[in-house]
Scaffold this active site. Structure first.
Site, PDB file in Angstrom:
ATOM      1  N   TRP A   1      35.094  12.891  39.388  1.00 20.04           N
ATOM      2  CA  TRP A   1      36.099  12.542  40.401  1.00 20.04           C
ATOM      3  C   TRP A   1      37.487  12.931  39.930  1.00 20.04           C
ATOM      4  O   TRP A   1      38.288  13.456  40.705  1.00 20.04           O
ATOM      5  CB  TRP A   1      36.020  11.060  40.766  1.00 20.04           C
TER       6      TRP A   1
ATOM      7  N   ASP B   1      42.820   6.175  41.036  1.00 23.45           N
ATOM      8  CA  ASP B   1      41.625   6.122  41.874  1.00 23.45           C
ATOM      9  C   ASP B   1      40.811   4.908  41.415  1.00 23.45           C
ATOM     10  O   ASP B   1      40.191   4.926  40.355  1.00 23.45           O
ATOM     11  CB  ASP B   1      40.829   7.420  41.691  1.00 23.45           C
TER      12      ASP B   1
ATOM     13  N   LYS C   1      32.438   1.231  47.952  1.00 19.76           N
ATOM     14  CA  LYS C   1      31.855   0.805  46.686  1.00 19.76           C
ATOM     15  C   LYS C   1      31.929  -0.723  46.551  1.00 19.76           C
ATOM     16  O   LYS C   1      30.938  -1.364  46.293  1.00 19.76           O
ATOM     17  CB  LYS C   1      32.561   1.465  45.499  1.00 19.76           C
TER      18      LYS C   1
HETATM   19  C1  LIG Z   1      32.874   7.535  45.430  1.00 14.37           C
HETATM   20  C2  LIG Z   1      34.106   7.934  44.718  1.00 14.37           C
HETATM   21  C3  LIG Z   1      34.975   8.915  45.231  1.00 14.37           C
HETATM   22  C4  LIG Z   1      34.689   9.676  46.499  1.00 14.37           C
HETATM   23  O1  LIG Z   1      34.926   8.886  47.605  1.00 14.37           O
HETATM   24  P1  LIG Z   1      34.804   9.457  49.085  1.00 14.37           P
HETATM   25  O2  LIG Z   1      35.253   8.281  49.895  1.00 14.37           O
HETATM   26  O3  LIG Z   1      33.377   9.833  49.299  1.00 14.37           O
HETATM   27  O4  LIG Z   1      35.700  10.622  49.210  1.00 14.37           O
HETATM   28  C5  LIG Z   1      36.115   9.195  44.518  1.00 14.37           C
HETATM   29  N1  LIG Z   1      36.409   8.573  43.365  1.00 14.37           N
HETATM   30  C6  LIG Z   1      35.591   7.635  42.837  1.00 14.37           C
HETATM   31  C7  LIG Z   1      35.966   6.974  41.550  1.00 14.37           C
HETATM   32  C8  LIG Z   1      34.419   7.294  43.495  1.00 14.37           C
HETATM   33  O5  LIG Z   1      33.606   6.362  42.978  1.00 14.37           O
END
Ligand SMILES: *Cc1c(COP(=O)(O)O)cnc(C)c1O
Length: 358
Positions: A101, A168, A192
């Protein structure tokens, strides 16, 4: 019978939230309409949005100056939206590369300014969190991925610097308190630990904005959504409603402080079982182990037993524990809503596996 859901995302939500969401699809709070069919400008939805924003502020103890937005486009859109809004053409942003990511965030941000990758754990297949690097004071921000969902590592300490973090937090937001003063912007895909897929939470400090000279398309400009309180256009109404239900659940259950305690205890149970098992081993540096995504592989010399273990998990209704398609192995995601009982079922499977095949 409901399975034990160890999926990494979209992921488990509290059982109560699922029931309340289903009720609201039939009829929202005795208003004679479904949550799916009301206007985003209606009184009912305006109050849902306002309550969700207020609860985020309350649960994370956000001081004045922080705005809360519910956007679309996933965390993946934030990879470029952050740089587009915060990084000028002539500026530099620092990034720590701790997994797929982060790597994607670096690629997208590079379109808008100079990106300096100041630390990376790529050399050891992202099995640890880099430490002891310098953050250049000139950086507009330092981008971090607090929890690496795919590899199963998590920051436990933040780097020493006065540079504001852009983070993030997709897979660990609301799992623990946040030292908010360090953060200029936080983003998290809801699916998540917060709600269903379809909305992305963004928390941004006002002083981070207004520093770039480029023209930003209206929909990609944070100030648009701040001014219109996340309702410039039609927001994802149902996902936001389900996020609100989860936020209420969090509030009823002791908030992020209580979650942090429970998450530590739950992860400890599972890691202890892994460490005691002769057929299974953890995959990442011990001190960097994620409390949300527990990754493990077959112990050396037992790789051939992977499919046996997998079938035993399936037979015990433990769903979603296969590792990410890019890394293999196993991963048990144990977000806030994961009951201890489900973790105990998985531990029983691990113990059975060792008793039969070690
Ligand atoms: C799942 C995830 C993403 C991607 O998220 P989307 O909503 O599918 O774009 C980005 N960063 C992390 C840390 C993730 O767990």
């Amino acid at each position: 019978m409901k399975k034990h859901n160890f999926s990494s995302g979209p992921a488990i939500l509290p059982a109560e939230v699922m029931i309340e969401a289903a009720e609201a699809v039939k009829e929202l709070d005795d208003i004679g309409l479904s949550i799916l069919e009301i206007s985003h400008r209606s009184e009912a939805f305006s109050s849902i949005l306002a309550e969700a924003i207020a609860l985020v502020k309350e649960l994370l103890h956000l001081p004045k100056g922080y705005e809360v937005l519910f956007l679309t486009g996933g965390a993946s859109s934030q990879f470029y939206m952050t740089a587009m809004n915060l990084l000028d053409d002539a500026g530099t942003a620092a990034y720590v590369d701790t997994g797929s990511w982060s790597t994607k965030a670096i690629k997208e941000a590079s379109l808008f300014g100079k990106i300096e990758v100041i630390a990376s754990s790529k050399d050891q297949n992202f099995s640890y969190i880099p430490k002891g690097y310098d953050v250049p004071d000139s950086a507009s921000y330092l981008h971090l991925t607090s929890n690496n969902t795919i590899y199963g590592t998590q920051f436990k300490d933040w780097p020493e610097t006065n540079v504001p973090f852009v983070c993030d937090m997709s897979s660990d937001i609301f799992s623990q308190p946040i030292d908010i003063d360090r953060f200029g912007l936080i983003y998290a895909g809801a699916q998540k630990n917060l709600g269903p897929s379809g909305t992305t939470l963004v928390i941004v400090r006002e002083d981070m904005l207004g520093k770039v000279s480029r023209t930003i398309p209206t929909m990609l400009d944070y100030t648009t959504h701040i001014k219109k309180r996340s309702a410039f256009n039609t927001p994802p109404t149902f996902p936001i409603y389900v996020c609100l239900l989860t936020l209420r659940w969090l509030e009823r259950n002791g908030g992020v402080e209580k979650m942090a305690e429970q998450n530590l205890a739950k992860a400890q149970l599972l890691y202890d079982a892994i460490d005691a098992n002769p057929l299974i081993q953890g995959k990442v540096n011990r001190e960097d182990r994620s409390l949300m995504n527990v990754s493990f592989v077959m112990a050396d010399g037992h790789e051939d037993k992977e499919s046996i273990f997998w079938e035993m998990c399936e037979a015990a209704d433990c769903s979603g524990i296969k590792g990410h398609r890019t890394v293999g192995g196993f991963r048990a995601s144990i977000y806030n809503a994961m009951p201890v009982k489900s973790i105990e079922v998985l531990i029983d499977v691990m113990n059975d596996f060792a008793n039969k095949y070690a």
